[in-house]
Design a protein around this motif. Structure first.
Motif, PDB file in Angstrom:
ATOM      1  N   LEU A 172       1.019  -0.534   0.053  1.00 33.54           N
ATOM      2  CA  LEU A 172      -0.333  -1.039   0.280  1.00 33.54           C
ATOM      3  C   LEU A 172      -0.950  -0.394   1.514  1.00 33.54           C
ATOM      4  CD1 LEU A 172      -2.669  -2.973  -0.320  1.00 33.54           C
ATOM      5  CD2 LEU A 172      -1.408  -4.756   0.932  1.00 33.54           C
ATOM      6  N   ARG A 173      -0.166  -0.202   2.556  1.00 32.65           N
ATOM      7  CA  ARG A 173      -0.685   0.361   3.798  1.00 32.65           C
ATOM      8  C   ARG A 173      -1.183   1.782   3.597  1.00 32.65           C
ATOM      9  NH1 ARG A 173      -3.356   0.854   7.629  1.00 32.65           N
ATOM     10  NH2 ARG A 173      -2.806   0.565   9.825  1.00 32.65           N
ATOM     11  N   ARG A 174      -0.581   2.520   2.692  1.00 42.22           N
ATOM     12  CA  ARG A 174      -1.052   3.867   2.417  1.00 42.22           C
ATOM     13  C   ARG A 174      -2.473   3.860   1.862  1.00 42.22           C
ATOM     14  NH1 ARG A 174       4.548   6.107  -0.424  1.00 42.22           N
ATOM     15  NH2 ARG A 174       5.768   6.259   1.533  1.00 42.22           N
ATOM     16  N   ALA A 175      -2.861   2.772   1.239  1.00 40.28           N
ATOM     17  CA  ALA A 175      -4.236   2.647   0.751  1.00 40.28           C
ATOM     18  C   ALA A 175      -5.165   2.150   1.841  1.00 40.28           C
ATOM     19  CB  ALA A 175      -4.284   1.702  -0.452  1.00 40.28           C
ATOM     20  N   THR A 176      -4.769   1.107   2.553  1.00 38.83           N
ATOM     21  CA  THR A 176      -5.692   0.502   3.518  1.00 38.83           C
ATOM     22  C   THR A 176      -5.941   1.390   4.737  1.00 38.83           C
ATOM     23  OG1 THR A 176      -3.883  -0.732   4.594  1.00 38.83           O
ATOM     24  CG2 THR A 176      -5.080  -1.839   2.812  1.00 38.83           C
ATOM     25  N   SER A 177      -5.062   2.356   4.987  1.00 35.19           N
ATOM     26  CA  SER A 177      -5.239   3.235   6.147  1.00 35.19           C
ATOM     27  C   SER A 177      -6.424   4.178   6.008  1.00 35.19           C
ATOM     28  CB  SER A 177      -3.975   4.073   6.377  1.00 35.19           C
ATOM     29  OG  SER A 177      -3.855   5.063   5.363  1.00 35.19           O
ATOM     30  N   ALA A 178      -6.818   4.503   4.767  1.00 41.73           N
ATOM     31  CA  ALA A 178      -7.856   5.508   4.475  1.00 41.73           C
ATOM     32  C   ALA A 178      -7.416   6.920   4.862  1.00 41.73           C
ATOM     33  CB  ALA A 178      -9.187   5.172   5.135  1.00 41.73           C
ATOM     34  N   ALA A 179      -6.125   7.124   5.115  1.00 46.04           N
ATOM     35  CA  ALA A 179      -5.657   8.461   5.488  1.00 46.04           C
ATOM     36  C   ALA A 179      -5.914   9.472   4.377  1.00 46.04           C
ATOM     37  CB  ALA A 179      -4.170   8.422   5.819  1.00 46.04           C
ATOM     38  N   TYR A 180      -5.758   9.053   3.127  1.00 38.46           N
ATOM     39  CA  TYR A 180      -5.966   9.996   2.028  1.00 38.46           C
ATOM     40  C   TYR A 180      -7.421  10.449   1.946  1.00 38.46           C
ATOM     41  CZ  TYR A 180      -1.238   8.807   0.435  1.00 38.46           C
ATOM     42  OH  TYR A 180       0.124   8.624   0.347  1.00 38.46           O
ATOM     43  N   VAL A 181      -8.346   9.607   2.388  1.00 35.77           N
ATOM     44  CA  VAL A 181      -9.744  10.057   2.464  1.00 35.77           C
ATOM     45  C   VAL A 181      -9.866  11.164   3.507  1.00 35.77           C
ATOM     46  CG1 VAL A 181     -12.135   9.380   2.872  1.00 35.77           C
ATOM     47  CG2 VAL A 181     -10.559   7.754   1.792  1.00 35.77           C
ATOM     48  N   SER A 182      -9.242  10.970   4.657  1.00 38.29           N
ATOM     49  CA  SER A 182      -9.330  11.995   5.709  1.00 38.29           C
ATOM     50  C   SER A 182      -8.685  13.295   5.248  1.00 38.29           C
ATOM     51  CB  SER A 182      -8.687  11.490   7.000  1.00 38.29           C
ATOM     52  OG  SER A 182      -7.274  11.449   6.913  1.00 38.29           O
ATOM     53  N   GLY A 213       2.849  11.740   6.268  1.00 42.79           N
ATOM     54  CA  GLY A 213       1.834  11.725   7.315  1.00 42.79           C
ATOM     55  C   GLY A 213       1.091  10.407   7.362  1.00 42.79           C
ATOM     56  N   ASN A 214       0.774   9.874   6.188  1.00 39.96           N
ATOM     57  CA  ASN A 214       0.110   8.569   6.104  1.00 39.96           C
ATOM     58  C   ASN A 214       0.981   7.492   6.740  1.00 39.96           C
ATOM     59  OD1 ASN A 214      -1.348   6.277   5.334  1.00 39.96           O
ATOM     60  ND2 ASN A 214      -1.758   7.040   3.280  1.00 39.96           N
ATOM     61  N   ASP A 215       2.262   7.469   6.398  1.00 39.84           N
ATOM     62  CA  ASP A 215       3.171   6.471   6.978  1.00 39.84           C
ATOM     63  C   ASP A 215       3.205   6.577   8.503  1.00 39.84           C
ATOM     64  OD1 ASP A 215       3.799   5.594   4.430  1.00 39.84           O
ATOM     65  OD2 ASP A 215       5.689   6.707   4.322  1.00 39.84           O
ATOM     66  N   LEU A 216       3.286   7.786   9.005  1.00 38.06           N
ATOM     67  CA  LEU A 216       3.404   7.969  10.454  1.00 38.06           C
ATOM     68  C   LEU A 216       2.186   7.439  11.200  1.00 38.06           C
ATOM     69  CD1 LEU A 216       5.041  11.508  10.489  1.00 38.06           C
ATOM     70  CD2 LEU A 216       6.074   9.416  11.391  1.00 38.06           C
ATOM     71  N   LEU A 217       1.008   7.775  10.725  1.00 38.47           N
ATOM     72  CA  LEU A 217      -0.175   7.294  11.445  1.00 38.47           C
ATOM     73  C   LEU A 217      -0.403   5.804  11.214  1.00 38.47           C
ATOM     74  CD1 LEU A 217      -2.931   7.011   9.438  1.00 38.47           C
ATOM     75  CD2 LEU A 217      -2.628   9.486   9.361  1.00 38.47           C
ATOM     76  N   SER A 218      -0.055   5.312  10.011  1.00 37.40           N
ATOM     77  CA  SER A 218      -0.240   3.894   9.707  1.00 37.40           C
ATOM     78  C   SER A 218       0.723   3.021  10.502  1.00 37.40           C
ATOM     79  CB  SER A 218      -0.036   3.643   8.210  1.00 37.40           C
ATOM     80  OG  SER A 218      -0.987   4.325   7.441  1.00 37.40           O
ATOM     81  N   TRP A 219       1.981   3.424  10.555  1.00 36.23           N
ATOM     82  CA  TRP A 219       2.973   2.615  11.266  1.00 36.23           C
ATOM     83  C   TRP A 219       2.710   2.655  12.769  1.00 36.23           C
ATOM     84  CZ3 TRP A 219       7.993   4.766   8.506  1.00 36.23           C
ATOM     85  CH2 TRP A 219       7.893   4.489   7.140  1.00 36.23           C
ATOM     86  N   PHE A 220       2.247   3.797  13.276  1.00 36.47           N
ATOM     87  CA  PHE A 220       1.895   3.860  14.691  1.00 36.47           C
ATOM     88  C   PHE A 220       0.762   2.876  14.984  1.00 36.47           C
ATOM     89  CE2 PHE A 220      -0.022   5.489  18.550  1.00 36.47           C
ATOM     90  CZ  PHE A 220       1.080   5.821  19.318  1.00 36.47           C
ATOM     91  N   ALA A 234      -2.304 -11.914   8.740  1.00 35.28           N
ATOM     92  CA  ALA A 234      -1.552 -12.739   7.783  1.00 35.28           C
ATOM     93  C   ALA A 234      -0.319 -11.992   7.260  1.00 35.28           C
ATOM     94  CB  ALA A 234      -2.456 -13.157   6.619  1.00 35.28           C
ATOM     95  N   GLY A 235       0.396 -11.355   8.174  1.00 38.02           N
ATOM     96  CA  GLY A 235       1.641 -10.682   7.813  1.00 38.02           C
ATOM     97  C   GLY A 235       1.494  -9.246   7.377  1.00 38.02           C
ATOM     98  N   HIS A 236       0.260  -8.709   7.324  1.00 34.25           N
ATOM     99  CA  HIS A 236       0.046  -7.337   6.871  1.00 34.25           C
ATOM    100  C   HIS A 236       0.170  -6.373   8.047  1.00 34.25           C
ATOM    101  CE1 HIS A 236      -1.428  -9.569   3.437  1.00 34.25           C
ATOM    102  NE2 HIS A 236      -1.367  -8.449   2.735  1.00 34.25           N
ATOM    103  N   ASN A 237       1.404  -6.177   8.451  1.00 32.92           N
ATOM    104  CA  ASN A 237       1.773  -5.279   9.542  1.00 32.92           C
ATOM    105  C   ASN A 237       3.255  -5.000   9.341  1.00 32.92           C
ATOM    106  OD1 ASN A 237       3.083  -4.781  12.273  1.00 32.92           O
ATOM    107  ND2 ASN A 237       0.934  -4.733  12.899  1.00 32.92           N
ATOM    108  N   LEU A 238       3.670  -3.732   9.501  1.00 36.07           N
ATOM    109  CA  LEU A 238       5.055  -3.392   9.193  1.00 36.07           C
ATOM    110  C   LEU A 238       6.036  -4.125  10.088  1.00 36.07           C
ATOM    111  CD1 LEU A 238       6.946  -1.792   7.413  1.00 36.07           C
ATOM    112  CD2 LEU A 238       6.720   0.148   8.998  1.00 36.07           C
ATOM    113  N   VAL A 239       5.685  -4.352  11.344  1.00 35.39           N
ATOM    114  CA  VAL A 239       6.575  -5.100  12.233  1.00 35.39           C
ATOM    115  C   VAL A 239       6.728  -6.532  11.730  1.00 35.39           C
ATOM    116  CG1 VAL A 239       6.915  -5.980  14.572  1.00 35.39           C
ATOM    117  CG2 VAL A 239       6.011  -3.671  14.230  1.00 35.39           C
ATOM    118  N   LEU A 240       5.623  -7.145  11.354  1.00 29.91           N
ATOM    119  CA  LEU A 240       5.674  -8.534  10.893  1.00 29.91           C
ATOM    120  C   LEU A 240       6.402  -8.647   9.558  1.00 29.91           C
ATOM    121  CD1 LEU A 240       2.042  -9.630  11.829  1.00 29.91           C
ATOM    122  CD2 LEU A 240       4.141  -9.849  13.180  1.00 29.91           C
ATOM    123  N   ALA A 241       6.191  -7.683   8.663  1.00 30.76           N
ATOM    124  CA  ALA A 241       6.914  -7.692   7.383  1.00 30.76           C
ATOM    125  C   ALA A 241       8.407  -7.499   7.606  1.00 30.76           C
ATOM    126  CB  ALA A 241       6.361  -6.600   6.468  1.00 30.76           C
TER     127      ALA A 241
END
Length: 324
Positions: A172-182, A213-220, A234-241
């Motif tokens: 899900l984070r790969r979508a919400t990051s918008a990295a693929y748009v960039s 690349g998406n994972d790296l920038l999203s997780w950072f 509401a839990g949508h963060n890799l640390v919280l998950a």
């Protein structure tokens, strides 16, 4: 055993036009009806420096346009993701407004978007897509739809109280990051408008490079946004998950995510060294794309550390700085 660390071997780059684009941005926003207070808040975030780090080879005109579009994306994020349980009908209306604006080129009304947001999107989108091939526009459209679908899934999760596990969240984070748009904008804001054929663009190695690349920038971003996300994600963060799924305290989960991030960086470096050859005419475009993905990772790190948008949690601070 997880060994924490945040070391990024990608060298930093930034456009010489970044500050000029930032100075231009405030006037552009106010001309489209953005309130002065909002425009000033967005100006302080330094989105032109972010765009300048992702597209360091862009000329000043192109950098202005991607800066304008980036600013719109962050304004969209503020609109739909500032609450632990945003009203789902409002998020859907906003997404529908974006679709209506893009699909009709502004000819259809977009009641889910404020007029300033609609004007910002329409003006930057037209200028960018009007200068690209149909294939490139389709890629940007596909990436935008993927992003908007992710926004809707996250909003739906929040509305019903669903907290995704680690694997589900990463997808899900790969979508919400918008990295693929960039990434889809690399052709526009890079050097020479070099095009990659469809079969090569979707080659397994390039797809994995894009995902890594998406994972790296999203997780950072998740690490830096942790304290805010504890209140509104509401839990949508890799640390919280990770904390929830592994039964860990927050600091232990943070260290695990830092270790996961560094492992992903190691894999990203390996993938960059393993890009196959596709022929002389294509290889230069592929190299530029892969460099663009790398710029997005390093650029996100550097901009996030300099922007007041992301106060750094104490548990992360000891692993950032010279290491990044």
């Amino acid at each position: 055993m997880v060994t924490p660390g945040l070391f990024c071997p990608i060298p930093p780059r930034i456009s010489p036009h970044a500050d000029a684009a930032q100075n231009w941005l405030t006037g552009w926003m106010t001309e489209r009806g953005i309130a002065a207070e909002t425009a000033e808040r967005l100006r302080r975030s330094g989105f032109a420096r972010y765009a300048g780090r992702l597209y360091p080879d862009a000329d000043e005109t192109d950098l202005r346009l991607v800066t304008a579009l980036f600013t719109w994306f962050f304004l969209l994020d503020d609109t739909v993701d500032g609450d632990a349980a945003p009203p789902l009908h409002q998020v859907r209306a906003t997404v529908d407004g974006v679709f209506a604006t893009i699909d009709s080129d502004g000819r259809q009304p977009a009641p889910g978007l404020s007029e300033p947001m609609r004007a910002m999107l329409l003006d930057s989108w037209r200028a960018i897509t009007g200068d690209l091939s149909e294939m490139s526009v389709d890629r940007i459209n596909d990436a935008l739809r993927h992003h908007l679908d992710g926004i809707l899934v996250e909003a739906s999760n929040k509305w019903v109280g669903r907290r995704p596990g680690i694997v589900e969240y990463i997808q899900l984070r790969r979508a919400t990051s918008a990295a693929y748009v960039s990434y889809a904008l690399i052709e526009f804001a890079g050097a020479g408008r070099m095009r990659i054929p469809e079969a090569v663009y979707h080659h397994p190695v390039l797809r994995e490079i894009s995902a890594a690349g998406n994972d790296l920038l999203s997780w950072f971003n998740d690490l830096l946004s942790l304290e805010r996300d504890e209140d509104v994600s509401a839990g949508h963060n890799l640390v919280l998950a990770t904390a929830r799924e592994r039964g860990l305290a927050r600091d232990a989960a943070t260290r695990e995510v830092i270790g996961r991030w560094q492992e992903r960086m190691t894999r990203f470096v390996e993938l960059r060294a393993a890009v196959p050859a596709f022929g002389t005419r294509i290889d230069a475009a592929v190299r530029r794309y892969v460099e663009g993905v790398a710029d997005s990772v390093r650029g996100t790190i550097d901009w996030s550390l300099e922007s007041p948008r992301y106060p750094m949690p104490t548990v992360v601070e000891e692993w950032v700085g010279s290491r990044a």
